[in-house]
Structures are given as structure tokens and as C-alpha cells.
Design an enzyme around this catalytic site. Structure first.
Site, PDB file in Angstrom:
ATOM      1  N   SER A  35       0.841  -1.195   0.000  1.00 25.50           N
ATOM      2  CA  SER A  35       0.000   0.000   0.000  1.00 25.50           C
ATOM      3  C   SER A  35       0.874   1.242   0.000  1.00 25.50           C
ATOM      4  O   SER A  35       1.655   1.456   0.937  1.00 25.50           O
ATOM      5  CB  SER A  35      -0.900   0.009   1.233  1.00 25.50           C
ATOM      6  OG  SER A  35      -1.405   1.318   1.432  1.00 25.50           O
ATOM      7  N   HIS A  60      -1.159  -1.233  -4.382  1.00 32.34           N
ATOM      8  CA  HIS A  60      -2.429  -0.975  -3.697  1.00 32.34           C
ATOM      9  C   HIS A  60      -2.543   0.519  -3.412  1.00 32.34           C
ATOM     10  O   HIS A  60      -1.698   1.103  -2.724  1.00 32.34           O
ATOM     11  CB  HIS A  60      -2.492  -1.788  -2.400  1.00 32.34           C
ATOM     12  CG  HIS A  60      -3.794  -1.669  -1.672  1.00 32.34           C
ATOM     13  ND1 HIS A  60      -4.910  -2.403  -2.006  1.00 32.34           N
ATOM     14  CD2 HIS A  60      -4.165  -0.891  -0.628  1.00 32.34           C
ATOM     15  CE1 HIS A  60      -5.917  -2.097  -1.194  1.00 32.34           C
ATOM     16  NE2 HIS A  60      -5.488  -1.179  -0.349  1.00 32.34           N
ATOM     17  N   ASP A  62      -4.804   3.619  -1.986  1.00 33.60           N
ATOM     18  CA  ASP A  62      -5.896   3.911  -1.054  1.00 33.60           C
ATOM     19  C   ASP A  62      -6.417   5.327  -1.237  1.00 33.60           C
ATOM     20  O   ASP A  62      -5.699   6.295  -0.972  1.00 33.60           O
ATOM     21  CB  ASP A  62      -5.396   3.757   0.388  1.00 33.60           C
ATOM     22  CG  ASP A  62      -5.113   2.303   0.729  1.00 33.60           C
ATOM     23  OD1 ASP A  62      -6.062   1.503   0.720  1.00 33.60           O
ATOM     24  OD2 ASP A  62      -3.940   1.968   1.003  1.00 33.60           O
ATOM     25  N   MET A  64      -9.108   8.091  -0.001  1.00 32.34           N
ATOM     26  CA  MET A  64      -9.973   8.413   1.151  1.00 32.34           C
ATOM     27  C   MET A  64     -10.542   9.817   0.980  1.00 32.34           C
ATOM     28  O   MET A  64      -9.836  10.729   0.554  1.00 32.34           O
ATOM     29  CB  MET A  64      -9.153   8.377   2.443  1.00 32.34           C
ATOM     30  CG  MET A  64      -8.450   7.051   2.665  1.00 32.34           C
ATOM     31  SD  MET A  64      -7.501   7.090   4.192  1.00 32.34           S
ATOM     32  CE  MET A  64      -6.700   5.490   4.117  1.00 32.34           C
ATOM     33  N   HIS A  93      -8.345   1.080  -4.063  1.00 27.26           N
ATOM     34  CA  HIS A  93      -9.263   0.835  -2.950  1.00 27.26           C
ATOM     35  C   HIS A  93      -9.949   2.149  -2.604  1.00 27.26           C
ATOM     36  O   HIS A  93      -9.326   3.029  -2.015  1.00 27.26           O
ATOM     37  CB  HIS A  93      -8.440   0.274  -1.771  1.00 27.26           C
ATOM     38  CG  HIS A  93      -9.235   0.047  -0.524  1.00 27.26           C
ATOM     39  ND1 HIS A  93      -8.626  -0.209   0.693  1.00 27.26           N
ATOM     40  CD2 HIS A  93     -10.569   0.016  -0.289  1.00 27.26           C
ATOM     41  CE1 HIS A  93      -9.564  -0.374   1.622  1.00 27.26           C
ATOM     42  NE2 HIS A  93     -10.743  -0.239   1.062  1.00 27.26           N
ATOM     43  N   MET A  95     -12.186   4.337  -0.503  1.00 21.81           N
ATOM     44  CA  MET A  95     -12.854   4.514   0.788  1.00 21.81           C
ATOM     45  C   MET A  95     -13.590   5.848   0.713  1.00 21.81           C
ATOM     46  O   MET A  95     -13.241   6.826   1.393  1.00 21.81           O
ATOM     47  CB  MET A  95     -11.827   4.478   1.925  1.00 21.81           C
ATOM     48  CG  MET A  95     -11.352   3.061   2.217  1.00 21.81           C
ATOM     49  SD  MET A  95      -9.773   3.034   3.077  1.00 21.81           S
ATOM     50  CE  MET A  95      -8.670   3.151   1.670  1.00 21.81           C
ATOM     51  N   MET A 164     -11.412  -5.854   5.304  1.00 20.84           N
ATOM     52  CA  MET A 164     -10.626  -4.941   6.134  1.00 20.84           C
ATOM     53  C   MET A 164     -10.320  -5.632   7.456  1.00 20.84           C
ATOM     54  O   MET A 164     -11.227  -6.067   8.160  1.00 20.84           O
ATOM     55  CB  MET A 164     -11.411  -3.650   6.423  1.00 20.84           C
ATOM     56  CG  MET A 164     -11.512  -2.652   5.285  1.00 20.84           C
ATOM     57  SD  MET A 164      -9.964  -2.016   4.583  1.00 20.84           S
ATOM     58  CE  MET A 164      -8.993  -1.605   6.011  1.00 20.84           C
ATOM     59  N   GLY A 169      -8.959   3.816   7.160  1.00 19.29           N
ATOM     60  CA  GLY A 169      -8.659   5.237   7.337  1.00 19.29           C
ATOM     61  C   GLY A 169      -7.192   5.525   7.601  1.00 19.29           C
ATOM     62  O   GLY A 169      -6.700   6.586   7.250  1.00 19.29           O
ATOM     63  N   PHE A 170      -6.512   4.565   8.191  1.00 22.12           N
ATOM     64  CA  PHE A 170      -5.118   4.821   8.584  1.00 22.12           C
ATOM     65  C   PHE A 170      -4.263   3.564   8.424  1.00 22.12           C
ATOM     66  O   PHE A 170      -4.750   2.453   8.647  1.00 22.12           O
ATOM     67  CB  PHE A 170      -5.059   5.276  10.054  1.00 22.12           C
ATOM     68  CG  PHE A 170      -5.916   6.475  10.316  1.00 22.12           C
ATOM     69  CD1 PHE A 170      -5.431   7.763  10.072  1.00 22.12           C
ATOM     70  CD2 PHE A 170      -7.220   6.328  10.769  1.00 22.12           C
ATOM     71  CE1 PHE A 170      -6.242   8.877  10.284  1.00 22.12           C
ATOM     72  CE2 PHE A 170      -8.033   7.437  10.990  1.00 22.12           C
ATOM     73  CZ  PHE A 170      -7.538   8.720  10.742  1.00 22.12           C
ATOM     74  N   GLY A 171      -2.994   3.788   8.089  1.00 24.26           N
ATOM     75  CA  GLY A 171      -2.036   2.692   8.080  1.00 24.26           C
ATOM     76  C   GLY A 171      -1.506   2.462   9.488  1.00 24.26           C
ATOM     77  O   GLY A 171      -1.777   3.244  10.403  1.00 24.26           O
ATOM     78  N   GLY A 172      -0.768   1.368   9.644  1.00 19.28           N
ATOM     79  CA  GLY A 172      -0.050   1.125  10.898  1.00 19.28           C
ATOM     80  C   GLY A 172      -0.897   0.687  12.073  1.00 19.28           C
ATOM     81  O   GLY A 172      -0.449   0.794  13.212  1.00 19.28           O
ATOM     82  N   ASP A 202      -6.565  -6.524   4.137  1.00 18.24           N
ATOM     83  CA  ASP A 202      -6.003  -5.170   4.186  1.00 18.24           C
ATOM     84  C   ASP A 202      -6.012  -4.623   5.609  1.00 18.24           C
ATOM     85  O   ASP A 202      -7.073  -4.374   6.181  1.00 18.24           O
ATOM     86  CB  ASP A 202      -6.844  -4.275   3.257  1.00 18.24           C
ATOM     87  CG  ASP A 202      -6.237  -2.888   3.085  1.00 18.24           C
ATOM     88  OD1 ASP A 202      -5.161  -2.627   3.650  1.00 18.24           O
ATOM     89  OD2 ASP A 202      -6.855  -2.075   2.377  1.00 18.24           O
ATOM     90  N   GLY A 203      -4.803  -4.427   6.162  1.00 18.53           N
ATOM     91  CA  GLY A 203      -4.676  -3.791   7.465  1.00 18.53           C
ATOM     92  C   GLY A 203      -3.962  -4.653   8.475  1.00 18.53           C
ATOM     93  O   GLY A 203      -4.394  -5.757   8.785  1.00 18.53           O
ATOM     94  N   GLY A 204      -2.834  -4.149   8.962  1.00 15.49           N
ATOM     95  CA  GLY A 204      -2.120  -4.841  10.035  1.00 15.49           C
ATOM     96  C   GLY A 204      -1.462  -6.148   9.631  1.00 15.49           C
ATOM     97  O   GLY A 204      -1.150  -6.970  10.498  1.00 15.49           O
TER      98      GLY A 204
HETATM   99  C1  DX5 Z   1      -6.276   1.524   5.536  1.00 14.69           C
HETATM  100  C2  DX5 Z   1      -5.868   1.177   4.122  1.00 14.69           C
HETATM  101  C3  DX5 Z   1      -4.738   0.219   4.051  1.00 14.69           C
HETATM  102  C4  DX5 Z   1      -3.485   0.680   4.746  1.00 14.69           C
HETATM  103  C5  DX5 Z   1      -2.820  -0.550   5.273  1.00 14.69           C
HETATM  104  O1  DX5 Z   1      -7.539   2.084   5.551  1.00 14.69           O
HETATM  105  O2  DX5 Z   1      -6.939   0.604   3.398  1.00 14.69           O
HETATM  106  O3  DX5 Z   1      -4.464  -0.185   2.724  1.00 14.69           O
HETATM  107  O4  DX5 Z   1      -2.594   1.398   3.937  1.00 14.69           O
HETATM  108  O5  DX5 Z   1      -1.743  -0.158   6.037  1.00 14.69           O
HETATM  109  P1  DX5 Z   1      -1.026  -1.146   7.046  1.00 14.69           P
HETATM  110  O6  DX5 Z   1      -0.537  -2.324   6.247  1.00 14.69           O
HETATM  111  O7  DX5 Z   1       0.069  -0.306   7.602  1.00 14.69           O
HETATM  112  O8  DX5 Z   1      -2.046  -1.564   8.084  1.00 14.69           O
HETATM  113 ZN    ZN Z   2      -6.448  -0.349   1.383  1.00 14.17          ZN
END
Ligand code: DX5
Ligand code: ZN
Length: 243
Positions: A35, A60, A62, A64, A93, A95, A164, A169-172, A202-204
Site C-alpha cells: 500500500s 495498492h 488507497d 480516502m 481501494h 474509501m 478490512m 482510514g489509517f495505516g499502521g 487489508d490492514g495490520g
Molecule cells: C487503511 C488502508 C490500508 C493501509 C494498510 O484504511 O486501506 O491499505 O494502507 O496499512 P497497514 O498495512 O500499515 O495496516
Molecule cells: Zn487499502
């Protein structure tokens, strides 16, 4: 269009294991979809080059809108720039609310796969038909609280289900463990219907949990932080690919 479809198909490796076929187990090499949300936008070209030279399969991307999710990222103009740097699959993706207003623009920007959220689409069937009629692969994303059985009546029409594994909404963020059960349930639905629908998580996603996610039945691993915050992103992608 044909080129894009082939690109998607050829990046998918899924071989039934004859020794275990009675147990419906599969040997899977996951599709890796870094991503770019966590990429360094001051050196985006370099990050794209790194991904192109790595074992990453999909980019990927994202999007938003600050309405469907409490964050704003980037839109078509950035995707258009990224598209110029790569032949790999651009997995967009969305959102956002009212994705039907922008589907054509994302197609023009270079999206190969366009994924919309079920929670943002009261007329999901219409959204899917629109995406496919524009010549893209259609994906549907589910938030952590949304059960997979809601996809029953559209599963045969789509190419990707994005589950999901964090709140979007956020990475990490930290992987929600309940996701593993959702993956298993969806895998069963897809296999029972004999469909070729990819399950994308997707996520974590980390090097520690990637194997359990693939073992549960996932085909595609999205990874932002795990890849871009690592000392050697290309090597991290290689490790995710070979888990
Ligand atoms: C979050 C995004 C993800 C995000 C994943 O809403 O859809 O694609 O970038 O980030 P990580 O892998 O850091 O959880
Ligand atoms: Zn995503």
C-alpha cells in the site's frame, strides 16, 4: 483491456496440491500488494521503482474522502502519475461515498481493479456492473463489522473481496484477530460455488501473521507499514511472498 486482464490473471498463482486435495488444501503463493499510503511522497518515483523491481504483484492505492473514513489521502492525479511508472496491476481501494460519480475517472487514471465499500453502496449491484462495463475488475470491501454472508448474491459477479482487518482510514494499525474466521467463511463460500474470486486482506498484515492469514484462505496480502517502515522494503516483500 485484454492486457490488463491478463496482467491480473497471470499474477495469481494457486495450485491444488494433489497429495492433500481430499482435504481441500491448496499450496498458495500470496499476491503481494504493497500500500503506497505509507510510501514517501517526496520520493514517490523511487518507491515505485523499488516496487517494480521487487516481487510485489499489485500496487495498492488507497483513496480516502474524509467522509466515508476520517482521513483524506490522494486521488486520480496521483494515481495517474503512479500508473506511468508501472506495468503492474493498479489495485485502487476506494474509501469514499458515492463511488459511482468517480468510477470513470479512476478508469482513465489507470485503475485495473476498482474496489468499493459495501457500506458506501446502497446499490452495490449497480456499482459492480458500472465498474465492469468500464473494463475494470470489480472488488467489494467489507469493514470489520460487516459479515461476509452479505456478499452471497453478488459473489459470482465480482473479482475480489477485500476484507478490512483494521478499521479503514489509517495505516499502521493492529490486525483484528476475528478476521481469520471471516476469511475461512468466505473461502468456503467461494469454493462451494466454484468461483475464482480473490480474497484480499487489508490492514495490520505483518511478517508474523501473514502465514496464518494465507492458511485461513487469503489470496492477496496488502501491506503498508510492514513494507515501507522496514529497513529493506524489497526484502520484506520477498519474505511476505515466500511465507
Ligand atoms: C487503511 C488502508 C490500508 C493501509 C494498510 O484504511 O486501506 O491499505 O494502507 O496499512 P497497514 O498495512 O500499515 O495496516
Ligand atoms: Zn487499502
Amino acid at each position: 483491456m485484454v492486457v490488463q486482464s491478463n496482467r491480473l490473471r497471470s499474477s495469481v498463482i494457486r495450485q491444488p496440491s494433489s497429495a492433500f486435495s481430499h482435504l481441500s488444501l491448496h499450496l498458495r503463493m500470496p499476491i503481494i500488494a504493497p500500500s503506497l499510503l505509507t510510501a514517501n511522497f517526496l520520493q514517490l518515483e523511487e518507491d515505485c521503482r523499488m516496487l517494480n523491481e521487487s516481487q510485489a504483484d499489485w500496487f495498492h492505492l488507497d483513496v480516502m474522502d474524509g467522509r466515508f473514513v476520517p482521513n483524506i489521502s490522494f486521488g486520480m492525479s496521483i494515481i495517474k502519475q503512479i500508473r506511468k511508472t508501472t506495468q503492474k496491476v493498479c489495485d485502487v481501494h476506494l474509501m469514499i461515498l458515492e463511488p459511482e460519480k468517480y468510477a470513470e475517472e479512476f478508469k482513465d487514471a489507470g485503475a485495473d481493479i476498482l474496489t468499493v465499500h459495501i457500506e458506501a453502496c446502497p446499490h452495490l449491484h449497480r456499482n459492480i456492473q458500472q465498474i465492469k462495463s468500464l473494463g475494470m475488475k470489480a472488488g467489494v470491501a467489507l469493514n470489520p463489522h460487516t459479515p461476509v454472508f452479505l456478499l452471497q448474491d453478488v459473489l459470482a459477479d465480482i473479482d475480489v473481496v477485500l476484507i478490512m482487518s483494521v478499521n479503514p482510514g489509517f495505516g499502521g494499525q493492529k490486525f483484528i484477530p476475528q478476521t481469520l474466521e471471516k476469511i475461512k467463511e468466505l473461502r468456503k463460500m467461494i469454493d462451494e460455488k466454484g468461483l475464482d474470486v480473490k480474497i484480499e486482506i487489508d490492514g495490520g498484515v505483518t511478517l508474523d501473521n501473514a502465514k496464518s492469514i494465507v492458511d485461513a484462505g487469503a489470496d492477496v496480502l496488502v501491506a503498508g507499514n510492514t513494507v515501507f517502515a522496514s529497513a529493506n522494503p524489497a526484502d520484506t516483500i520477498r519474505q511476505l511472498k515466500s511465507i
